[in-house]
Design an enzyme around this catalytic site. Structure first.
Site, PDB file in Angstrom:
ATOM      1  N   ASP A   5       0.798  -1.217  -0.133  1.00 24.95           N
ATOM      2  CA  ASP A   5       0.222   0.068   0.024  1.00 24.95           C
ATOM      3  C   ASP A   5       0.953   1.467  -0.059  1.00 24.95           C
ATOM      4  OD1 ASP A   5      -2.887   1.167   0.783  1.00 24.95           O
ATOM      5  OD2 ASP A   5      -1.404   2.070   2.148  1.00 24.95           O
TER       6      ASP A   5
ATOM      7  N   LYS B 111      -2.607   5.970  -4.222  1.00 27.32           N
ATOM      8  CA  LYS B 111      -3.870   6.865  -3.808  1.00 27.32           C
ATOM      9  C   LYS B 111      -3.669   8.209  -4.395  1.00 27.32           C
ATOM     10  CE  LYS B 111      -3.927   4.967   0.801  1.00 27.32           C
ATOM     11  NZ  LYS B 111      -2.342   4.531   0.867  1.00 27.32           N
TER      12      LYS B 111
ATOM     13  N   HIS C  18      -7.612   9.400  -1.869  1.00 28.37           N
ATOM     14  CA  HIS C  18      -7.122   9.610  -0.582  1.00 28.37           C
ATOM     15  C   HIS C  18      -7.917  10.060   0.718  1.00 28.37           C
ATOM     16  CE1 HIS C  18      -2.529   9.472   1.372  1.00 28.37           C
ATOM     17  NE2 HIS C  18      -3.497   9.063   2.232  1.00 28.37           N
TER      18      HIS C  18
ATOM     19  N   TYR D 212       2.704   9.994  -0.384  1.00 27.07           N
ATOM     20  CA  TYR D 212       3.850   9.544   0.467  1.00 27.07           C
ATOM     21  C   TYR D 212       5.329   9.741  -0.154  1.00 27.07           C
ATOM     22  CZ  TYR D 212       0.115   6.527   2.725  1.00 27.07           C
ATOM     23  OH  TYR D 212      -0.853   5.934   3.177  1.00 27.07           O
TER      24      TYR D 212
END
Length: 281
Positions: A48, A78, A111, A53
């Protein structure tokens, strides 16, 4: 431990995901590549990530480094809040693929709904289109409340395959899980071990763990599985990675589950990130 020990969860679109995954938040750069590659070697098949990120590149490098065929991996990312507009969303999915050097994502999520901007339906339409184009295989959302889900389903006729939400013993999300289940949506758990909270040290959890001769983390992750949720724990050490995936050879009793249920708090969110108000771009 091999990935064959991990059962699969069927999604509403006919795809399947492993019943536990690996979270990659804060795993960046060369060290991140090593940690993610180790997780793959230790049996994880669901990985994931997220555009925000800033580690899709590290994720892709880890996949190429690992001695596991891409076809056996389930890779997720996401869409950030700043790219909810249709054209931007499509370009962001494409950029996610370029960053990771992948041909497709197995799962791509919105997200956060960011309701004050009101563009999450447009973002959802973009993910439907991205799936049609073969950029992603399954599409879902993250941090969507029932009202947000009802709206995207009503306006597009497409229910998400997954809704990834904060979920741990202090915040078990019973109503959200029930809503998701009623609409054929799999609930994924972020911060399944209660990131930076005291849940791992909780005496109730420790008592259950002692009864089973297991670690507290294993008990919590097993609790997620028995709730029907799909946890995505993060771990840097090989020992903890293996522990977190070794949860399918024991079962919590009804009494164990009832004990853990007593830990629920009215709003047990770790950082107060209520999707009705909290927004991330």
């Amino acid at each position: 431990m091999t990935h064959t020990s991990i059962p699969s969860i069927m999604l509403n679109d006919g795809q399947a995901l492993p019943a536990v995954g690996f979270g990659t938040y804060t795993l960046n750069g060369a060290a991140g590549v090593e940690t993610i590659a180790a997780a793959i070697s230790n049996g994880y098949r669901l990985l994931d990530s997220a555009f925000n990120y800033e580690n899709e590149g590290a994720l892709g490098a880890a996949i190429r480094k690992a001695d596991v065929p891409r076809s056996l991996l389930h890779v997720s990312s996401k869409l950030p809040g700043r790219h909810h507009r249709f054209k931007e969303a499509i370009a962001t999915v494409e950029e996610s693929l370029y960053r990771a050097q992948l041909d497709y994502y197995d799962l791509y999520l919105i997200h956060w709904p960011n309701p004050s901007r009101g563009l999450y339906v447009e973002a959802w339409q973009a993910l439907i289109e991205a799936r049609r184009r073969g950029l992603v295989r399954s599409i879902g959302v993250s941090n969507f409340l029932p009202a947000h889900l009802e709206r995207i389903i009503a306006e597009t006729g497409v229910a998400p395959a997954v809704n990834q939400v904060e979920l741990h013993p202090y915040f078990p999300q019973a109503d959200q899980r029930a809503f998701d289940r009623a609409h054929g949506i799999v609930t994924q758990s972020w911060s399944p071990l209660g990131r930076a909270s005291h849940v791992l040290q909780d005496p109730v959890i420790k008592a259950v763990a002692d009864r089973h001769g297991r670690g507290s983390g294993q008990v919590i992750l097993r609790w997620h599985v028995q709730l029907g949720a799909l946890p995505i724990p993060k771990a840097s050490s090989a020992r903890r990675q293996i522990e977190n995936i070794s949860i399918f050879d024991f079962e919590l009793s009804t009494q164990d589950m009832a004990s853990i249920a007593t830990l629920a708090k009215p709003d047990g969110r770790i950082a107060g990130q209520d999707p009705a108000h909290y927004e991330e771009f």
